[in-house]
Design a protein around this motif. Structure first.
Motif, PDB file in Angstrom:
ATOM      1  N   UNK A  62       0.841  -1.203   0.000  1.00 54.69           N
ATOM      2  CA  UNK A  62       0.000   0.000   0.000  1.00 54.69           C
ATOM      3  C   UNK A  62       0.876   1.254   0.000  1.00 54.69           C
ATOM      4  N   UNK A  63       1.930   1.266   0.836  1.00 55.88           N
ATOM      5  CA  UNK A  63       2.816   2.430   0.882  1.00 55.88           C
ATOM      6  C   UNK A  63       3.577   2.596  -0.428  1.00 55.88           C
ATOM      7  N   UNK A  64       3.964   1.496  -1.044  1.00 58.94           N
ATOM      8  CA  UNK A  64       4.648   1.552  -2.336  1.00 58.94           C
ATOM      9  C   UNK A  64       3.766   2.194  -3.390  1.00 58.94           C
ATOM     10  N   UNK A  65       2.508   1.803  -3.441  1.00 63.98           N
ATOM     11  CA  UNK A  65       1.581   2.351  -4.423  1.00 63.98           C
ATOM     12  C   UNK A  65       1.299   3.823  -4.164  1.00 63.98           C
ATOM     13  N   UNK A  66       1.181   4.192  -2.889  1.00 72.54           N
ATOM     14  CA  UNK A  66       0.821   5.568  -2.542  1.00 72.54           C
ATOM     15  C   UNK A  66       1.944   6.547  -2.845  1.00 72.54           C
ATOM     16  N   UNK A  67       3.200   6.151  -2.567  1.00 75.67           N
ATOM     17  CA  UNK A  67       4.332   7.072  -2.760  1.00 75.67           C
ATOM     18  C   UNK A  67       5.596   6.252  -2.984  1.00 75.67           C
ATOM     19  N   UNK A  68       5.897   5.885  -4.244  1.00 76.08           N
ATOM     20  CA  UNK A  68       7.066   5.049  -4.517  1.00 76.08           C
ATOM     21  C   UNK A  68       8.378   5.663  -4.029  1.00 76.08           C
ATOM     22  N   UNK A  69       8.542   6.979  -4.193  1.00 78.45           N
ATOM     23  CA  UNK A  69       9.795   7.608  -3.784  1.00 78.45           C
ATOM     24  C   UNK A  69       9.976   7.545  -2.269  1.00 78.45           C
ATOM     25  N   UNK A  70       8.910   7.809  -1.517  1.00 81.35           N
ATOM     26  CA  UNK A  70       8.999   7.743  -0.060  1.00 81.35           C
ATOM     27  C   UNK A  70       9.270   6.312   0.392  1.00 81.35           C
ATOM     28  N   UNK A  71       8.645   5.340  -0.279  1.00 79.44           N
ATOM     29  CA  UNK A  71       8.885   3.948   0.077  1.00 79.44           C
ATOM     30  C   UNK A  71      10.339   3.575  -0.192  1.00 79.44           C
ATOM     31  N   UNK A  72      10.895   4.066  -1.308  1.00 81.68           N
ATOM     32  CA  UNK A  72      12.297   3.792  -1.631  1.00 81.68           C
ATOM     33  C   UNK A  72      13.214   4.374  -0.565  1.00 81.68           C
ATOM     34  N   UNK A  73      12.895   5.583  -0.089  1.00 84.46           N
ATOM     35  CA  UNK A  73      13.724   6.184   0.960  1.00 84.46           C
ATOM     36  C   UNK A  73      13.673   5.354   2.236  1.00 84.46           C
ATOM     37  N   UNK A  74      12.524   4.749   2.522  1.00 90.18           N
ATOM     38  CA  UNK A  74      12.425   3.863   3.683  1.00 90.18           C
ATOM     39  C   UNK A  74      13.359   2.668   3.530  1.00 90.18           C
ATOM     40  N   UNK A  75      13.452   2.145   2.302  1.00 91.60           N
ATOM     41  CA  UNK A  75      14.310   0.990   2.064  1.00 91.60           C
ATOM     42  C   UNK A  75      15.779   1.353   2.215  1.00 91.60           C
ATOM     43  N   UNK A  76      16.149   2.559   1.715  1.00 89.72           N
ATOM     44  CA  UNK A  76      17.540   2.987   1.784  1.00 89.72           C
ATOM     45  C   UNK A  76      17.946   3.317   3.212  1.00 89.72           C
ATOM     46  N   UNK A  77      17.051   4.007   3.914  1.00 86.42           N
ATOM     47  CA  UNK A  77      17.353   4.410   5.286  1.00 86.42           C
ATOM     48  C   UNK A  77      16.147   4.107   6.169  1.00 86.42           C
ATOM     49  N   UNK A  78      15.990   2.840   6.561  1.00 90.17           N
ATOM     50  CA  UNK A  78      14.818   2.485   7.378  1.00 90.17           C
ATOM     51  C   UNK A  78      14.882   3.127   8.747  1.00 90.17           C
ATOM     52  N   UNK A  79      13.728   3.586   9.202  1.00 88.70           N
ATOM     53  CA  UNK A  79      13.603   4.200  10.517  1.00 88.70           C
ATOM     54  C   UNK A  79      12.601   3.408  11.349  1.00 88.70           C
ATOM     55  N   UNK A  80      12.822   3.319  12.657  1.00 90.50           N
ATOM     56  CA  UNK A  80      11.847   2.615  13.495  1.00 90.50           C
ATOM     57  C   UNK A  80      10.508   3.310  13.469  1.00 90.50           C
ATOM     58  N   UNK A  81       9.430   2.525  13.450  1.00 87.25           N
ATOM     59  CA  UNK A  81       8.076   3.086  13.407  1.00 87.25           C
ATOM     60  C   UNK A  81       7.423   2.960  14.771  1.00 87.25           C
ATOM     61  N   UNK A  82       6.875   4.078  15.235  1.00 84.61           N
ATOM     62  CA  UNK A  82       6.109   4.042  16.471  1.00 84.61           C
ATOM     63  C   UNK A  82       4.723   3.482  16.180  1.00 84.61           C
ATOM     64  N   UNK A  83       4.217   2.586  17.022  1.00 87.06           N
ATOM     65  CA  UNK A  83       2.877   2.055  16.776  1.00 87.06           C
ATOM     66  C   UNK A  83       1.830   3.154  16.847  1.00 87.06           C
ATOM     67  N   UNK A  84       1.040   3.281  15.789  1.00 81.64           N
ATOM     68  CA  UNK A  84       0.011   4.312  15.745  1.00 81.64           C
ATOM     69  C   UNK A  84      -1.120   3.958  16.693  1.00 81.64           C
ATOM     70  N   UNK A  85      -1.810   4.994  17.156  1.00 88.26           N
ATOM     71  CA  UNK A  85      -2.926   4.764  18.075  1.00 88.26           C
ATOM     72  C   UNK A  85      -3.974   3.867  17.442  1.00 88.26           C
ATOM     73  N   UNK A  86      -4.257   4.081  16.143  1.00 87.41           N
ATOM     74  CA  UNK A  86      -5.270   3.269  15.469  1.00 87.41           C
ATOM     75  C   UNK A  86      -4.847   1.807  15.418  1.00 87.41           C
ATOM     76  N   UNK A  87      -3.550   1.562  15.202  1.00 88.69           N
ATOM     77  CA  UNK A  87      -3.076   0.185  15.153  1.00 88.69           C
ATOM     78  C   UNK A  87      -3.184  -0.478  16.515  1.00 88.69           C
TER      79      UNK A  87
END
Length: 247
Positions: A62-87
């Motif tokens: 879903x993230x890849x489809x929404x914003x390929x460039x942002x997803x690529x940046x995540x792959x190059x420099x992954x950052x820890x994700x805080x669990x969202x309230x909704x999750x």
């Protein structure tokens, strides 16, 4: 005092002798030149082809489809994700539904990250429970719940969990994705779940219905879903990205 010299106040304010309008124009030209130089420097930075991971989750697609460039940046420099309230809220709700239908939860709701957060009050969870019981699914026993899957797709493995699956009889199934929030859901994730269940059961995806259940309102939404070929096409091309730190 000794011999001195006279200073023209206008020349002191503006040694170049430019009028105010001319100074403003010059400043604007300087700004435009800086922008053009910045664009040229950015254009000269080489592009990187970021390899698509061999393993993906449905939410990553879903993230890849929404914003390929942002997803690529995540792959190059992954950052820890805080669990969202909704999750976190969704996790507590899912745990309760598992218990409701005699599926033993692997993790107790109180042990989930953020389970004691202010936005996850007992009243909020109770409200979700009561709303769910008012829906047609509140009294229907699912054939599978929190079903894990590994879906081979376009030479990769897509992993995830399907919230619930119902046996409609006559070889037909219904995949349901529960939504405890009110934000519109992305149907791409639902398409992955439908295809995954079809593969698990060895049936054509056309034999699997799929819908979102918005628990708070009881709304059941059945969006049109992409095909297996369309899903595979999302994973086929490389993901373009600039190197970390590039403008």
């Amino acid at each position: 005092a000794g011999a001195g010299f006279r200073v023209d106040p206008a020349a002191q304010a503006d040694p170049a002798g430019l009028a105010a309008a001319e100074r403003a124009l010059l400043a604007e030209l300087d700004r435009e030149a800086e922008l053009l130089l910045a664009e040229e420097r950015a254009a000269r930075v080489p592009q990187l082809d970021v390899p698509m991971p061999a393993n993906l989750t449905a939410s990553e697609i879903v993230r890849l489809q929404a914003d390929p460039a942002a997803f690529a940046r995540e792959l190059v420099r992954p950052l820890p994700r805080q669990p969202a309230a909704a999750a976190r809220r969704g996790s507590r709700f899912h745990t309760w539904v598992e218990e409701l239908f005699d599926h033993r939860a692997l993790i107790d709701a109180d042990d989930l990250p953020g389970s004691q957060d202010a936005e996850l009050t007992d009243d909020d969870l109770r409200s979700l429970q009561e709303a769910f019981l008012r829906t047609p699914y509140g009294s229907r026993r699912p054939a599978a719940i929190e079903e894990p899957f590994e879906l081979p797709l376009a030479g990769r493995i897509v992993r995830g969990r399907i919230d619930a699956v119902y046996d409609l009889g006559r070889g037909r199934w219904e995949v349901i994705d529960w939504k405890t929030g009110q934000a519109p859901a992305d149907e791409l994730q639902l398409a992955v779940y439908r295809l995954a269940w079809a593969r698990l059961r060895g049936v054509d995806p056309s034999a699997v219905d799929a819908a979102f259940l918005y628990v708070r309102t009881g709304a059941v939404v059945r969006p049109p879903l992409v095909t297996e070929d369309e899903l595979a096409a999302l994973l086929a091309p490389p993901v373009p990205a600039r190197p970390p730190g590039a403008a």
